[in-house]
Design an enzyme around this catalytic site. Structure first.
Site: not given
Ligand code: PMT
Length: 395
Positions: A208-210
């Site tokens: 995933g990412n932020r």
């Protein structure tokens, strides 16, 4: 422009309340129907009778004394308003609005209304600059309130500084601008993506990412407030805003299918989502156990949703960059055949992932570059929609 518009003019208890008479007068002369709502403290500075004489309308000062044609005053006013303008706005009303407190007719009207709300603060410099007031104003801005910055000069308290109610012309110009904006996307269909996609590794983990979804949600809210029909395709776990069709997805491929479906009749696609460029090739159906000496994940390319989006709608992409901001953004603009790219420097404090503010530069396909200062994500959203609106009217 103001003819037949219903403007709820909220007046709160500061010395600048007397200037509201001029605002009410000019708005009335311009053809607006001005419904004045005064707080109890405002009536200590000027009388409701003055405003009644100026506007030719009953003035509302209390929840408990229905006046004129309205029955449940705050609901009727809230629904009738094309805009609510609070001038002057004291630190007290700003704090109450920021906290959602609704203990008088003005705060109840604001809370019950879907109309845009313009706030013109006027108070002593120290009160205005106090971090609490600044935080409250930032909260209101983030929710889409329009703040008209106070002017500097001589104050009623004797000193000099920021805190004066701006001239009537400035307030009326801000009201006109807001009214134009609040309907410029009427009948338009806008698709917005938000959040970071999650590409599963096994039933427990994902790549995933932020991205929090804040930027995309601000765009969806702003487009809704300007009259558009909005579909928000989100990979964020947060509930979507009201008045918007929300489609929740997890992965890039799910987002691509949702975008394809939603853009069939769209006027614009704005992709603020942070889409994973890669996904694990194989997703384990069971939780992967610890392995020695380590675990190697094989990743495969995800589709590029924006580049592959088909249709004659306006395409807006974001470029989240940590280096060579403009150069990389321009490459993405060209490669994905976009109308506008929003270059987003994610290394700067207060800009990028999971914060309330953002600093971006807009680049269009004609090569025009507009560098914007650090502003709330809602303000950034409105700047982007200003450009989308212009492109749509040119079509
Ligand atoms: O959500 P927040 O916490 O508020 O943070 C906001 C944000 C930083 C995520 C947002 O402002 C932002 O910059 N979004 C784009 C992030 C990104 O993935 O940028 P990119 O440079 O990797 O992608 C370029 C564009 O192509 C983006 O519009 C992206 O949505 C799109 N894309 C990317 C990859 C892919 N496979 N398909 C795509 O459509």
């Amino acid at each position: 422009m103001l003819t037949n518009k219903t403007i709820v003019l909220g007046i709160t208890g500061g010395i600048a309340a007397y200037k509201a008479v001029d605002i009410a007068s000019k708005l009335t002369q311009a053809g607006a129907k001005v419904e004045v709502v005064m707080t109890e403290s405002a009536t200590r500075f000027i009388t409701p009778l003055t405003l009644r004489a100026i506007t030719g309308r009953p003035v509302v000062t209390s929840m408990w004394e229905p006046a004129g044609e309205f029955r449940v005053e705050h609901i009727a006013l809230a629904e009738a308003a094309d805009i609510i303008a609070i001038a002057p706005a004291t630190a007290n009303i700003i704090a109450r609005l920021a906290a959602g407190i609704s203990d008088d007719i003005l705060s109840c009207t604001v809370l019950a209304s879907k109309a845009p709300v313009l706030v013109a603060p006027a108070m002593h410099t120290a009160m205005f600059l106090n971090p609490v007031t600044q935080e409250n104003l930032a909260r209101l801005k983030a929710r889409g309130f329009i703040i008209v910055d106070p002017a500097s000069g001589k104050l009623a308290s004797g000193g000099q500084g920021v805190g004066r109610l701006p001239d009537t012309e400035i307030i009326i110009a801000a009201i006109e601008k807001t009214l134009t904006r609040s309907s410029d996307l009427d009948g338009r269909h806008i698709v917005v993506t938000a959040g970071g996609t999650r590409e599963p590794i096994d039933p427990v983990r994902y790549v995933g990412n932020r991205s929090s979804g804040k930027m995309g949600y601000a765009l969806a809210e702003a487009a809704r407030d300007r009259g558009a029909t909005v579909v928000l395709i989100t990979a964020s776990p947060h509930p979507g805003p009201s008045g918007v069709e929300v489609v929740t997805v997890e992965t890039a491929t799910q987002m691509q299918s949702a975008v394809a479906k939603a853009t069939v009749s769209a006027d614009a696609l704005i992709m603020a989502a942070a889409v994973a460029d890669y996904r694990p090739k194989n997703v384990s159906p069971t939780k992967i156990k610890k392995q020695a000496p380590g675990l190697t994940l094989e990743l495969v390319r995800n589709p590029d949703i924006l580049a592959e989006a088909m249709g004659s709608f306006i395409k807006v992409g974001f470029a989240a960059e940590s280096e060579n901001l403009l150069e990389n953004a321009r490459q993405k603009l060209e490669m994905k055949q976009l109308d506008i790219i929003v270059a987003n420097d994610i290394t700067e404090t207060g800009s990028g992932f999971a914060v309330e503010t953002n600093r971006v530069t807009l680049i269009d396909k004609q090569g025009n570059v507009t560098e914007l200062p650090l502003m709330t994500k809602r303000e950034v959203a409105d700047k982007i929609l200003d450009r989308v609106g212009e492109l749509l009217t040119k079509r």
